[in-house]
Structures are given as C-alpha cells and as structure tokens.
Design a protein around this motif. Structure first.
Motif, PDB file in Angstrom:
ATOM      1  N   ASP A 117      56.285  13.223  26.302  1.00 36.44           N
ATOM      2  CA  ASP A 117      57.353  12.657  28.083  1.00 36.44           C
ATOM      3  C   ASP A 117      56.664  13.146  29.189  1.00 36.44           C
ATOM      4  O   ASP A 117      55.323  14.111  29.164  1.00 36.44           O
ATOM      5  N   GLY A 118      56.836  12.585  30.025  1.00 34.32           N
ATOM      6  CA  GLY A 118      55.558  12.131  31.312  1.00 34.32           C
ATOM      7  C   GLY A 118      53.944  11.504  31.703  1.00 34.32           C
ATOM      8  O   GLY A 118      53.290  11.442  31.916  1.00 34.32           O
ATOM      9  N   ALA A 119      54.286  10.767  30.136  1.00 31.53           N
ATOM     10  CA  ALA A 119      53.435   9.495  30.354  1.00 31.53           C
ATOM     11  C   ALA A 119      54.020   7.949  29.885  1.00 31.53           C
ATOM     12  O   ALA A 119      54.702   8.273  28.937  1.00 31.53           O
ATOM     13  N   THR A 120      53.435   7.564  30.467  1.00 28.80           N
ATOM     14  CA  THR A 120      54.419   6.294  29.822  1.00 28.80           C
ATOM     15  C   THR A 120      53.360   4.771  30.438  1.00 28.80           C
ATOM     16  O   THR A 120      52.572   5.035  31.224  1.00 28.80           O
ATOM     17  N   LEU A 121      53.798   4.212  29.212  1.00 31.01           N
ATOM     18  CA  LEU A 121      53.552   3.114  28.899  1.00 31.01           C
ATOM     19  C   LEU A 121      54.274   1.712  29.312  1.00 31.01           C
ATOM     20  O   LEU A 121      54.983   1.612  29.674  1.00 31.01           O
ATOM     21  N   LEU A 122      53.470   1.093  30.368  1.00 34.39           N
ATOM     22  CA  LEU A 122      53.910   0.389  31.457  1.00 34.39           C
ATOM     23  C   LEU A 122      54.838  -1.158  30.193  1.00 34.39           C
ATOM     24  O   LEU A 122      53.524  -1.700  29.843  1.00 34.39           O
ATOM     25  N   SER A 123      55.433  -1.589  31.026  1.00 38.26           N
ATOM     26  CA  SER A 123      56.204  -3.125  30.323  1.00 38.26           C
ATOM     27  C   SER A 123      54.877  -4.073  30.027  1.00 38.26           C
ATOM     28  O   SER A 123      53.755  -4.484  30.414  1.00 38.26           O
ATOM     29  N   THR A 124      55.212  -5.064  28.725  1.00 38.01           N
ATOM     30  CA  THR A 124      54.785  -5.692  28.616  1.00 38.01           C
ATOM     31  C   THR A 124      55.100  -7.271  28.528  1.00 38.01           C
ATOM     32  O   THR A 124      54.619  -8.263  28.782  1.00 38.01           O
ATOM     33  N   SER A 161      47.383  -3.706  17.752  1.00 40.17           N
ATOM     34  CA  SER A 161      47.467  -2.077  17.023  1.00 40.17           C
ATOM     35  C   SER A 161      48.887  -1.681  17.046  1.00 40.17           C
ATOM     36  O   SER A 161      49.411  -1.901  17.131  1.00 40.17           O
ATOM     37  N   GLN A 162      49.103  -1.885  15.463  1.00 44.15           N
ATOM     38  CA  GLN A 162      49.911  -0.655  15.234  1.00 44.15           C
ATOM     39  C   GLN A 162      50.736   0.100  16.036  1.00 44.15           C
ATOM     40  O   GLN A 162      51.440   0.640  15.901  1.00 44.15           O
ATOM     41  N   ILE A 163      49.142   1.218  15.468  1.00 45.97           N
ATOM     42  CA  ILE A 163      49.752   2.252  16.511  1.00 45.97           C
ATOM     43  C   ILE A 163      50.259   2.012  18.268  1.00 45.97           C
ATOM     44  O   ILE A 163      51.463   3.453  17.954  1.00 45.97           O
ATOM     45  N   THR A 164      49.906   1.425  18.682  1.00 51.01           N
ATOM     46  CA  THR A 164      50.066   1.264  20.342  1.00 51.01           C
ATOM     47  C   THR A 164      51.754   1.144  19.922  1.00 51.01           C
ATOM     48  O   THR A 164      52.628   1.126  20.864  1.00 51.01           O
ATOM     49  N   ARG A 165      52.047   0.316  18.651  1.00 48.78           N
ATOM     50  CA  ARG A 165      53.263  -0.440  18.959  1.00 48.78           C
ATOM     51  C   ARG A 165      54.671   0.414  18.552  1.00 48.78           C
ATOM     52  O   ARG A 165      55.953   0.930  18.922  1.00 48.78           O
ATOM     53  N   ASP A 166      53.596   1.254  17.508  1.00 49.61           N
ATOM     54  CA  ASP A 166      54.699   2.547  16.630  1.00 49.61           C
ATOM     55  C   ASP A 166      54.778   3.881  17.657  1.00 49.61           C
ATOM     56  O   ASP A 166      55.922   4.883  17.162  1.00 49.61           O
ATOM     57  N   LEU A 167      53.556   4.315  18.103  1.00 48.21           N
ATOM     58  CA  LEU A 167      53.700   5.555  18.603  1.00 48.21           C
ATOM     59  C   LEU A 167      54.123   5.973  19.766  1.00 48.21           C
ATOM     60  O   LEU A 167      54.597   5.011  20.613  1.00 48.21           O
ATOM     61  N   ARG A 168      54.693   7.225  19.862  1.00 52.19           N
ATOM     62  CA  ARG A 168      56.059   7.865  20.190  1.00 52.19           C
ATOM     63  C   ARG A 168      54.691   8.133  21.389  1.00 52.19           C
ATOM     64  O   ARG A 168      54.621   9.789  20.857  1.00 52.19           O
ATOM     65  N   LEU A 169      54.524   8.451  23.209  1.00 52.85           N
ATOM     66  CA  LEU A 169      54.038   9.091  23.929  1.00 52.85           C
ATOM     67  C   LEU A 169      54.653  10.699  24.625  1.00 52.85           C
ATOM     68  O   LEU A 169      55.736   9.862  24.502  1.00 52.85           O
ATOM     69  N   SER A 216      45.308   1.345  11.322  1.00 49.78           N
ATOM     70  CA  SER A 216      46.982   1.954  11.059  1.00 49.78           C
ATOM     71  C   SER A 216      46.817   2.786  10.618  1.00 49.78           C
ATOM     72  O   SER A 216      47.534   3.765   9.848  1.00 49.78           O
ATOM     73  N   ASP A 217      45.662   3.962  10.872  1.00 54.68           N
ATOM     74  CA  ASP A 217      45.482   5.198  10.798  1.00 54.68           C
ATOM     75  C   ASP A 217      46.266   6.270  12.052  1.00 54.68           C
ATOM     76  O   ASP A 217      45.926   6.153  13.175  1.00 54.68           O
ATOM     77  N   PHE A 218      47.560   7.317  11.957  1.00 55.91           N
ATOM     78  CA  PHE A 218      47.897   7.711  12.811  1.00 55.91           C
ATOM     79  C   PHE A 218      47.334   8.813  13.352  1.00 55.91           C
ATOM     80  O   PHE A 218      47.676   9.207  14.327  1.00 55.91           O
ATOM     81  N   ARG A 219      46.414   9.083  12.151  1.00 51.62           N
ATOM     82  CA  ARG A 219      45.536  10.354  13.158  1.00 51.62           C
ATOM     83  C   ARG A 219      44.449  10.260  14.742  1.00 51.62           C
ATOM     84  O   ARG A 219      44.551  10.434  15.450  1.00 51.62           O
ATOM     85  N   THR A 220      44.446   8.587  14.655  1.00 52.55           N
ATOM     86  CA  THR A 220      43.635   8.177  15.905  1.00 52.55           C
ATOM     87  C   THR A 220      45.118   8.208  17.160  1.00 52.55           C
ATOM     88  O   THR A 220      44.924   8.705  17.898  1.00 52.55           O
ATOM     89  N   GLY A 221      46.388   8.026  16.670  1.00 58.26           N
ATOM     90  CA  GLY A 221      46.920   7.839  17.683  1.00 58.26           C
ATOM     91  C   GLY A 221      47.486   9.130  18.155  1.00 58.26           C
ATOM     92  O   GLY A 221      48.227   9.267  19.188  1.00 58.26           O
ATOM     93  N   GLN A 222      48.027  10.076  16.794  1.00 56.27           N
ATOM     94  CA  GLN A 222      47.717  11.280  17.305  1.00 56.27           C
ATOM     95  C   GLN A 222      46.992  12.613  17.763  1.00 56.27           C
ATOM     96  O   GLN A 222      47.220  13.547  19.063  1.00 56.27           O
ATOM     97  N   ALA A 223      46.055  11.724  17.698  1.00 53.56           N
ATOM     98  CA  ALA A 223      44.645  12.783  19.005  1.00 53.56           C
ATOM     99  C   ALA A 223      45.365  11.810  19.962  1.00 53.56           C
ATOM    100  O   ALA A 223      44.403  13.036  20.853  1.00 53.56           O
ATOM    101  N   LEU A 224      45.192  10.720  20.388  1.00 53.08           N
ATOM    102  CA  LEU A 224      45.892  10.268  21.728  1.00 53.08           C
ATOM    103  C   LEU A 224      47.265  10.820  22.029  1.00 53.08           C
ATOM    104  O   LEU A 224      46.648  11.998  23.510  1.00 53.08           O
ATOM    105  N   VAL A 225      47.928  11.324  21.170  1.00 52.38           N
ATOM    106  CA  VAL A 225      49.366  11.982  22.117  1.00 52.38           C
ATOM    107  C   VAL A 225      49.029  13.419  22.467  1.00 52.38           C
ATOM    108  O   VAL A 225      48.988  14.095  23.016  1.00 52.38           O
ATOM    109  N   ALA A 226      47.595  14.108  21.558  1.00 50.34           N
ATOM    110  CA  ALA A 226      47.624  15.722  21.510  1.00 50.34           C
ATOM    111  C   ALA A 226      46.663  15.330  23.360  1.00 50.34           C
ATOM    112  O   ALA A 226      47.413  16.855  23.242  1.00 50.34           O
ATOM    113  N   SER A 227      45.940  14.957  23.306  1.00 47.47           N
ATOM    114  CA  SER A 227      45.218  15.020  24.953  1.00 47.47           C
ATOM    115  C   SER A 227      46.376  14.391  25.747  1.00 47.47           C
ATOM    116  O   SER A 227      46.452  15.490  26.521  1.00 47.47           O
TER     117      SER A 227
END
Length: 421
Positions: free
Chosen positions: A113-120, A103-111, A70-81
């Motif tokens: 533009d130009g990065a796509t997470l394919l459908s579940t 992961s709650q991060i995966t469900r809530d994080l917005r990637l 649930s630590d969004f710093r992990t998600g923010q690190a991915l988005v920044a990269s």
C-alpha cells in the motif's frame, strides 16, 4: 489563495533488479557474488537516500526487473524495499518498461500500500493532493512498444505540478532499442513541468525548460555502462523546479582506463603508469568495487614483452595493481593491448620484408596463403571452428575476413621481435 506546491522527490529508472551477468563464471578471479548482488545494494542505497533526504515521493520510470524472470525472491526484494519507503510515508509511483513487460513477476506481484504501478491500457493520472502534484504515465503492456504513446498523455492540469513518467528512447540513443519514440520538442510542447524518463542508462538532462531527464540506471551491469550511476533528487518550490541533483548509488563502478605508454622504456615503466592510473580511479570510486578494463596504447619498447603472452601480461598487471588498490576493491575485467613498437619500420628486401609488406595489406583476402593455412589448421581438429566461434582471428583468417587490426598487431609484433635482435 492556496500556496503553490513545494516538495522533493527522487527520480529513478532502470533498476534491472537481479539482472543476469553473463560470463562472470568463466573468470575465476571475478568477484561474481559481489557483482551479482550490486543491483539489490543499489536499490537499498536508493531507499536510504529517500529516507535520509526525507523526500515526499519516489518515481521509477520503468525496468524494475530484467526480462522474463520467475524467481519470486527478486520480486520480494523489491516489495521489501518499497515497503520501507511507504511505511515512512513516502509514496512510490512506477511504470513498467520493456523488460518489465516480459516479466511474470511484474504481472503477479502485489506492491505494498502506498506504491502504485500505472496502467498499461492507457495513460493514467494520479493526484497526490497533499503535495499539489499530478503524475501521468503509462506502463508497457508488451516489450516492443514502437508507438509514440506520449502523444496520448492528457493535457496538464492547471494549479498542479504536472509530472510525467515515460519509458522511451526519445529520438534514439546508441545501444538502446527505439521504444516509445518521441521528440524533445513534442514533450516540451505538452505543457508538463517535469518529464521523468527511463530506458537510457546514461544520465542526461535533455532539457531544462521544462525539465526532461534520464537519470540513468542505478547500477552499471557491464563495462559498457561505465562511470557513476544513480538517481536524480528534484526540488520543487512554488510549483517550479529549482534543483535537479545527481545522487550516486552504485556499489560496483565499471571503469575504462586508457594508459598512454608512449616512450615507456620497459615493462616496469608501463606498470608504473598503470598503477598511477588505477590509484586515481580508486580515489574517484570512493571505496566501491572497481571493475576495470585497461587499455594500453602508444609506441613503447615494451610492446613485444606485453604482446608475447597476453595471459601472462594480465597476471602481471593484476599482481602489480595490488600495490595501488586493495585486492578486495578491484577486479581487472580485461586488458586491451593497443601498443606498438617504438622502433621504426625496418626496410628489408628478404623474406621477412616481404612478409611485413604482405601484413600491411588491409584485408586477409589479399593473403590467400594465410587463408589456406588457417583452413588447413582448423580442418585438422573437428569441431575447433565451432568451439572458437566466428570472432576468433583464426576463423576470420580462414574465411578471408581477418580485420586490419589483427594484421597490424602481427606486423608490430614481428617488428618488435626484430628490434630485439
């Protein structure tokens, strides 16, 4: 006639960003901060390779994160990269793996533009018209995906390079849960040009016609993920894969080193062999932090000295290793002593001889006195059994389950002491 597609892409999987590393705090000598930061540094290295090689896009076949964080710093690190890639015009296409599904991060994080997470919900296809490629894939909606989801992937599209992302154990691999099972034959018959697989942490080129590849994880997380880690750089010319090259990206190299101590006359001779082996490993690591597990094996006159106090042996090994490798470049994660006495077994008819014969028994159940003695010791200290845990040899002995390796170790130690006179 339109030219056939030609492009390059990076295939990565199993980033396990900010994966929790258990047990490091228990060892004050462990470079915990460097090891904990390794997954982020490996991701940064992936971005650097993508930019340096000027790839057209990057695919990530699942497990961007590691469990229900649930630590969004992990998600923010991915988005920044990922944003560094998309700002440079490099598209990113990914699927969720079993860890991402938690992961709650995966469900809530917005990637970006130009990065796509394919459908579940179902297999999704994404066409990159500028490259003449169509990417197919389906994310995990839950951790335990035990269906063969690849069966539902769409038919290949003619005139395009068909690339599929799939998080799967395929036909099964040791140490990995059997998620999204499928066979190599099924994938090959599907008609795609490249299967970008994830979930298995060891690099494997499963098939080359068509290409079916596990790139392994970006960064080893523990000693059971030893060796070089990274991603695969894929070159496509005229709609055909012409090269799949491993790119090493890890910043911490986990390594097992087995040192044959056979015939070593003393502890100094053993240490010299360890130094040579560590020097070779350090050269292969090319400046990365080495997290080593040493295993010493073979018959040696130094067996008793090495076995008498294992903590002291570890300390001497660490001190001696500084002669071969700079302190900041290595950490000895553990030492396994599988040496044995150089002296032959001694034939004796006295009490010591009877003890040695008893220790040769395959199980502690054949040593009732040992089991009784172990139980008495544990009973004298309330809570000791629980503190030691079920794998401790004293607990195993008390339950009549002491394995033959501990009995052999005890026998060898006694023989070595007798040989010393």
């Amino acid at each position: 006639m339109a030219p056939l597609p030609s492009f390059r892409f990076l295939h990565a999987a199993d980033l396990h960003l900010d994966s929790p590393l258990r047990g490091l705090d228990a060892d004050l000598s462990a470079p915990a901060a460097r090891i904990r930061g390794a997954s982020r540094e490996a991701l940064a290295a992936l971005v650097d390779v993508a930019l340096g090689e000027k790839v057209d896009f990057v695919v990530i076949a699942g497990d961007l994160y590691d469990g229900d964080w649930s630590d969004f710093r992990t998600g923010q690190a991915l988005v920044a990269s990922l944003a560094k890639l998309t700002r440079a015009g490099i598209r990113v296409v990914a699927i969720r793996g079993n860890h991402d599904a938690e992961s709650q991060i995966t469900r809530d994080l917005r990637l970006p533009d130009g990065a796509t997470l394919l459908s579940t919900r179902r297999p999704e296809s994404l066409v990159l018209e500028e490259h003449g490629v169509v990417l197919h894939g389906q994310s995990f909606a839950s951790r335990d995906v035990t269906d063969n989801i690849a069966m539902n992937y769409p038919a290949p599209r003619p005139g395009l390079f068909n690339l599929a992302l799939l998080h799967t154990a395929a036909t099964g691999r040791p140490g990995h849960a059997s998620y999204a099972p499928c066979t190599v034959e099924q994938l090959a018959r599907h008609g795609y040009d490249y299967w970008a697989l994830g979930h298995i942490h060891t690099r494997e080129e499963v098939l080359r016609d068509p290409w079916i590849v596990f790139p392994g994880n970006l960064q080893g997380r523990h000693i059971n993920e030893a060796g070089a880690k990274g991603a695969s750089l894929v070159t496509v010319r005229d709609n055909r894969v012409v090269a799949v090259e491993h790119r090493t990206l890890d910043v911490v190299r986990w390594q097992r080193i087995v040192v044959d101590c056979s015939g070593a006359a003393d502890e100094e001779a053993v240490l010299n062999r360890v130094l040579r082996a560590m020097g070779e490993a350090a050269g292969a690591a090319e400046g990365r932090l080495l997290a080593l597990r040493l295993e010493l094996s073979g018959p040696t006159a130094a067996h008793a000295t090495l076995s008498r106090n294992r903590a002291d042996t570890l300390g001497r090994l660490r001190a001696a290793a500084l002669e071969a490798v700079a302190e900041e470049d290595f950490w000895i994660e553990g030492v396994r002593l599988n040496t044995r006495p150089a002296a032959p077994a001694l034939a004796r008819n006295d009490a010591v001889g009877r003890l040695l014969d008893a220790l040769a028994a395959p199980q502690a159940t054949e040593l009732p006195d040992l089991a009784d003695y172990a139980r008495q010791l544990l009973d004298r200290a309330p809570g000791l059994r629980e503190a030691l845990g079920p794998d401790h040899p004293a607990v195993q002995a008390a339950e009549g389950q002491l394995g033959p390796e501990w009995l052999a170790r005890a026998r060898d130690l006694i023989l070595a002491r007798l040989a010393e006179g």
